[in-house]
Design a protein around this motif. Structure first.
Motif, PDB file in Angstrom:
ATOM      1  N   CYS A 233      23.905  82.593  11.969  1.00 29.65           N
ATOM      2  CA  CYS A 233      24.237  81.250  12.463  1.00 29.65           C
ATOM      3  C   CYS A 233      24.976  81.326  13.806  1.00 29.65           C
ATOM      4  CB  CYS A 233      25.092  80.507  11.452  1.00 29.65           C
ATOM      5  SG  CYS A 233      24.187  79.981  10.002  1.00 29.65           S
TER       6      CYS A 233
ATOM      7  N   CYS B 223      22.574  81.025  16.562  1.00 30.95           N
ATOM      8  CA  CYS B 223      21.577  79.950  16.453  1.00 30.95           C
ATOM      9  C   CYS B 223      21.238  79.443  17.858  1.00 30.95           C
ATOM     10  CB  CYS B 223      22.133  78.814  15.604  1.00 30.95           C
ATOM     11  SG  CYS B 223      20.898  77.573  15.235  1.00 30.95           S
TER      12      CYS B 223
ATOM     13  N   ARG C 175      20.244  71.009  15.185  1.00 32.46           N
ATOM     14  CA  ARG C 175      20.113  71.972  14.087  1.00 32.46           C
ATOM     15  C   ARG C 175      19.878  71.270  12.747  1.00 32.46           C
ATOM     16  NH1 ARG C 175      25.028  76.201  15.575  1.00 32.46           N
ATOM     17  NH2 ARG C 175      24.447  76.394  17.752  1.00 32.46           N
ATOM     18  N   ILE C 176      19.095  71.922  11.893  1.00 27.45           N
ATOM     19  CA  ILE C 176      18.763  71.320  10.595  1.00 27.45           C
ATOM     20  C   ILE C 176      19.981  71.195   9.675  1.00 27.45           C
ATOM     21  CG2 ILE C 176      18.080  73.502   9.455  1.00 27.45           C
ATOM     22  CD1 ILE C 176      15.737  71.772   8.232  1.00 27.45           C
ATOM     23  N   CYS C 177      21.014  72.036   9.899  1.00 33.66           N
ATOM     24  CA  CYS C 177      22.210  71.940   9.051  1.00 33.66           C
ATOM     25  C   CYS C 177      23.073  70.746   9.443  1.00 33.66           C
ATOM     26  CB  CYS C 177      23.015  73.231   9.118  1.00 33.66           C
ATOM     27  SG  CYS C 177      23.510  73.687  10.782  1.00 33.66           S
TER      28      CYS C 177
ATOM     29  N   LYS D 123      15.965  71.536  13.783  1.00 39.69           N
ATOM     30  CA  LYS D 123      15.350  72.852  13.960  1.00 39.69           C
ATOM     31  C   LYS D 123      16.192  73.957  13.288  1.00 39.69           C
ATOM     32  CE  LYS D 123      13.766  71.193  18.390  1.00 39.69           C
ATOM     33  NZ  LYS D 123      14.287  70.987  19.740  1.00 39.69           N
TER      34      LYS D 123
ATOM     35  N   SER E 195      16.879  78.324  13.241  1.00 43.95           N
ATOM     36  CA  SER E 195      16.661  79.655  13.820  1.00 43.95           C
ATOM     37  C   SER E 195      16.186  80.622  12.750  1.00 43.95           C
ATOM     38  CB  SER E 195      17.960  80.179  14.418  1.00 43.95           C
ATOM     39  OG  SER E 195      18.178  79.623  15.682  1.00 43.95           O
TER      40      SER E 195
ATOM     41  N   CYS F 208      17.643  81.244   8.967  1.00 43.87           N
ATOM     42  CA  CYS F 208      18.461  80.046   8.709  1.00 43.87           C
ATOM     43  C   CYS F 208      18.719  79.875   7.206  1.00 43.87           C
ATOM     44  CB  CYS F 208      17.736  78.814   9.259  1.00 43.87           C
ATOM     45  SG  CYS F 208      18.592  77.287   8.861  1.00 43.87           S
ATOM     46  N   PRO F 209      20.009  79.846   6.786  1.00 39.21           N
ATOM     47  CA  PRO F 209      20.290  79.705   5.354  1.00 39.21           C
ATOM     48  C   PRO F 209      19.947  78.321   4.803  1.00 39.21           C
ATOM     49  CG  PRO F 209      22.320  79.729   6.629  1.00 39.21           C
ATOM     50  CD  PRO F 209      21.227  80.020   7.588  1.00 39.21           C
ATOM     51  N   THR F 210      19.914  77.312   5.676  1.00 42.83           N
ATOM     52  CA  THR F 210      19.566  75.960   5.198  1.00 42.83           C
ATOM     53  C   THR F 210      18.122  75.946   4.681  1.00 42.83           C
ATOM     54  OG1 THR F 210      21.077  75.051   6.835  1.00 42.83           O
ATOM     55  CG2 THR F 210      19.515  73.504   5.878  1.00 42.83           C
TER      56      THR F 210
END
Ligand code: SF4
Length: 179
Positions: free
Chosen positions: A9, A12, A19-21, A27, A29, A32-34
């Motif tokens: 992260c 990123c 960012r998706i989080c 988006k 990277s 990505c843990p999400t």
């Protein structure tokens, strides 16, 4: 065998609000843990549903929101209005805490002095404060395998930083250890 991609992260490549989080549909990277750690995220979510963690997380989020002004305006521009110290006090009051633990580093003399000021400020706001320095216990560095030439004060006693002992000392949760 499928190669595991490490979570990074910190690296990123997208601006925060893309960012998706942060933004649904945003988006992600590589690693990505999400996107890639859904089971883990689900497990964490479950933990937030049980008290006292649930109430802690809820009040922390309320506090986070209250630290920004004019939130009803659109388009919204982030406008922080409270110093961290005030945030801590307000959050502790929301949680009904009356006893705070203050762990601090002796390494910087200035910070040690500031610890006394911070402790006094908390006391002035009605909290009981237990403050513990990182060197608490005075355990010699040799006990964690440090050689003479690896110390700052070669040839003399040098206490290790002992955050575990500091945490146990400050946290009334662990008061049974003091017995
Ligand atoms: S969770 Fe995903 S989108 Fe958010 S910072 Fe990490 S890699 Fe980037």
């Amino acid at each position: 065998m499928k190669k595991k991609i490490k979570t990074q992260c910190a690296e990123c490549s997208f601006p925060p609000f893309e960012r998706i989080c942060i933004t649904p549909g945003g988006k992600a990277s590589k690693g990505c843990p999400t996107i890639g750690k859904k089971t883990l995220v689900k497990r964490a979510k479950k933990e937030y549903q049980a008290n006292p963690t649930a109430e802690f997380a809820r009040q922390a989020s309320i506090q986070e929101g209250e630290c920004y002004s004019e939130r009803e305006k659109r388009p919204y521009v982030l406008h922080p209005i409270k110093p961290r110290f005030l945030e801590i006090i307000e959050f502790a009051q929301k949680m009904g805490y009356n006893h705070l633990g203050l762990l601090f580093c002796i390494g910087l003399a200035k910070e040690a002095e500031e610890a006394a000021i911070v402790s006094q400020l908390f006391t002035n706001h009605g909290f009981k404060v237990t403050s513990v320095v990182c060197k608490a216990g005075g355990v010699p560095k040799e006990e964690i395998g440090i050689k003479e030439e690896e110390k700052i004060f070669i040839g003399g006693h040098e206490s290790m930083c002992n955050p575990i002992a500091a945490f146990y000392t400050a946290n009334s949760y662990y008061s049974w250890l003091n017995k």
